[in-house]
Design an enzyme around this catalytic site. Sequence first.
Site, PDB file in Angstrom:
ATOM      1  N   TYR A  41      -4.134  11.941   0.752  1.00 20.61           N
ATOM      2  CA  TYR A  41      -3.367  11.051  -0.130  1.00 20.61           C
ATOM      3  C   TYR A  41      -2.219  11.823  -0.776  1.00 20.61           C
ATOM      4  O   TYR A  41      -1.057  11.385  -0.743  1.00 20.61           O
ATOM      5  CB  TYR A  41      -4.298  10.470  -1.199  1.00 20.61           C
ATOM      6  CG  TYR A  41      -3.608   9.520  -2.147  1.00 20.61           C
ATOM      7  CD1 TYR A  41      -3.612   8.153  -1.924  1.00 20.61           C
ATOM      8  CD2 TYR A  41      -2.920  10.001  -3.272  1.00 20.61           C
ATOM      9  CE1 TYR A  41      -2.966   7.276  -2.781  1.00 20.61           C
ATOM     10  CE2 TYR A  41      -2.272   9.138  -4.133  1.00 20.61           C
ATOM     11  CZ  TYR A  41      -2.301   7.783  -3.886  1.00 20.61           C
ATOM     12  OH  TYR A  41      -1.640   6.935  -4.742  1.00 20.61           O
TER      13      TYR A  41
ATOM     14  N   ASP B 287      -4.035   0.871  -9.665  1.00 22.03           N
ATOM     15  CA  ASP B 287      -5.461   0.572  -9.860  1.00 22.03           C
ATOM     16  C   ASP B 287      -5.793   0.404 -11.344  1.00 22.03           C
ATOM     17  O   ASP B 287      -6.507  -0.519 -11.741  1.00 22.03           O
ATOM     18  CB  ASP B 287      -6.331   1.693  -9.272  1.00 22.03           C
ATOM     19  CG  ASP B 287      -6.007   1.963  -7.814  1.00 22.03           C
ATOM     20  OD1 ASP B 287      -5.306   1.129  -7.205  1.00 22.03           O
ATOM     21  OD2 ASP B 287      -6.435   3.005  -7.295  1.00 22.03           O
TER      22      ASP B 287
ATOM     23  N   ALA C 225     -15.540   3.324  -1.896  1.00 24.07           N
ATOM     24  CA  ALA C 225     -15.183   2.311  -0.900  1.00 24.07           C
ATOM     25  C   ALA C 225     -13.711   1.923  -0.986  1.00 24.07           C
ATOM     26  O   ALA C 225     -13.241   1.075  -0.240  1.00 24.07           O
ATOM     27  CB  ALA C 225     -16.051   1.074  -1.085  1.00 24.07           C
TER      28      ALA C 225
ATOM     29  N   GLU D  83       0.833  -1.210   0.000  1.00 25.38           N
ATOM     30  CA  GLU D  83       0.000   0.000   0.000  1.00 25.38           C
ATOM     31  C   GLU D  83       0.865   1.258   0.000  1.00 25.38           C
ATOM     32  O   GLU D  83       1.840   1.345   0.769  1.00 25.38           O
ATOM     33  CB  GLU D  83      -0.906  -0.032   1.230  1.00 25.38           C
ATOM     34  CG  GLU D  83      -2.323   0.333   0.950  1.00 25.38           C
ATOM     35  CD  GLU D  83      -3.039  -0.623  -0.006  1.00 25.38           C
ATOM     36  OE1 GLU D  83      -3.126  -0.310  -1.212  1.00 25.38           O
ATOM     37  OE2 GLU D  83      -3.510  -1.671   0.462  1.00 25.38           O
TER      38      GLU D  83
ATOM     39  N   ASP E 133       3.132   2.220  -4.811  1.00 25.56           N
ATOM     40  CA  ASP E 133       3.189   2.334  -6.288  1.00 25.56           C
ATOM     41  C   ASP E 133       3.783   3.663  -6.753  1.00 25.56           C
ATOM     42  O   ASP E 133       4.536   3.695  -7.727  1.00 25.56           O
ATOM     43  CB  ASP E 133       1.838   2.036  -6.960  1.00 25.56           C
ATOM     44  CG  ASP E 133       0.691   2.947  -6.569  1.00 25.56           C
ATOM     45  OD1 ASP E 133       0.847   3.747  -5.616  1.00 25.56           O
ATOM     46  OD2 ASP E 133      -0.375   2.862  -7.216  1.00 25.56           O
TER      47      ASP E 133
ATOM     48  N   SER F  83     -13.314   4.352  -9.876  1.00 26.17           N
ATOM     49  CA  SER F  83     -12.903   5.370 -10.853  1.00 26.17           C
ATOM     50  C   SER F  83     -11.858   4.831 -11.826  1.00 26.17           C
ATOM     51  O   SER F  83     -11.933   5.110 -13.022  1.00 26.17           O
ATOM     52  CB  SER F  83     -12.421   6.654 -10.174  1.00 26.17           C
ATOM     53  OG  SER F  83     -11.676   6.379  -9.048  1.00 26.17           O
TER      54      SER F  83
END
Length: 405
Positions: free
Chosen positions: A242, A193, A144, A38, A41, A149
């Site tokens: 973020y 993602d 969530a 997590e 990336d 997206s």
Amino acid sequence: MRSAESMLPALTQAFASHFHRSHPAIFQAPGRVNLIGEHTDYNDGFVLPCAINFYTWVLAAPRDDQKIQVLALDYQQHDEFDLPFSAAHPDIHPASDTTTSPIAHHPHYSWANYVRGVANSLLQQGYPLRGCDIAISGNVPKGAGLSSSASLEVALGLAFSSLSGFPLSGSDNAKNGQQAENQFVGCHCGIMDQLISALGQQGNALLIDTRSLACTPVKIPESLSVLIINSNVQRGLVDSAYNERRQQCEQAAIKLGIKALRDISSGELQQQQHRLSPLEFKRARHVVSENARTELAATALQQSDLALLSRLMAESQQSMQQDFDITVPAIDTLVQLVHQVIGIQGGVRMTGGGFGGCVVALLPTELVADVCAVVEREYPKHTGLQADFFICEPSQGALQLHPAR
Ligand code: GLA
């Protein structure tokens, strides 16, 4: 959860009645869950996600003019914009409350900027786009942390390339989606993602080296289930928190004189601690240790070493909580509740960007019912919230469903 069987006919009908035409091409791209790795990336590190059997569908048919018309069925909204005449200077503007016309009242307008952003990024790279009519719907839970997206961006990239007749590889489609999100939407996300949504493989997670974009399939043993539990914590200011984490990591890399946090071992980081502020050191320690855990976890999964996987996922959770400060109390509670049931027979941790969202557990299928029962009973007592459960299949990445290719 609404299924493809019920949603696709409804979307096809909505396309026909909204645009007064039929026989659109159909594209689908999946959401994702990250098993471990997590916030690594955007530090050129390693991630281990799998695509899940929840999708965004895009129905599209070409037009004879330079207009893009879009129906977002789930929001009951419509957007339309013109493609610029000069591809060298794309100037599609972000949508606003005034450009997006509600068919029925709904407070969310942001979906339109994913469409405009994906088109704009393709144009910026010189891809020729045709005007088209587009209808969108999906069953990836929104907000969530399961990448609804990214799945929209990837499905759109596929639709634009197919309708406009230019080839677009999975990784180029993913990069384009990321660029749209970074430059148009304003979230400085990494590539994970979009890449897993484009390139996911059925039955597998992918170990992705986000520097080279090399993907190694890692089979998820059939005896295991991928259980996602939505904490239903309201997430606020996620993008700014973020982006702040990303900035802290980049700052740490600059101070350490390296290209990215991928380029330092944990021993070297300890030696160089004096160069960083205490906060930067904690952020860097999360990334460096998480990279090591992710590579190890891929091996543990390949070897069905569940005790090791369990430990690595627990350490990841702790690192996200203490060093990266991205978990919230309800998520920590959820992880503890699941861990108490599965012990070292499986792993559990928060998944995705953080500040709420979902927990992922990889566990023997026969334990799923027990976990759900305990969470249903205990989670509301501790948090006042109800959790949602999704048992997922590791799935195939983006596809054109019709006409079949
Ligand atoms: C979000 C971003 C990804 C990644 C994760 C955290 O999902 O879109 O690029 O950084 O958060 O691992």
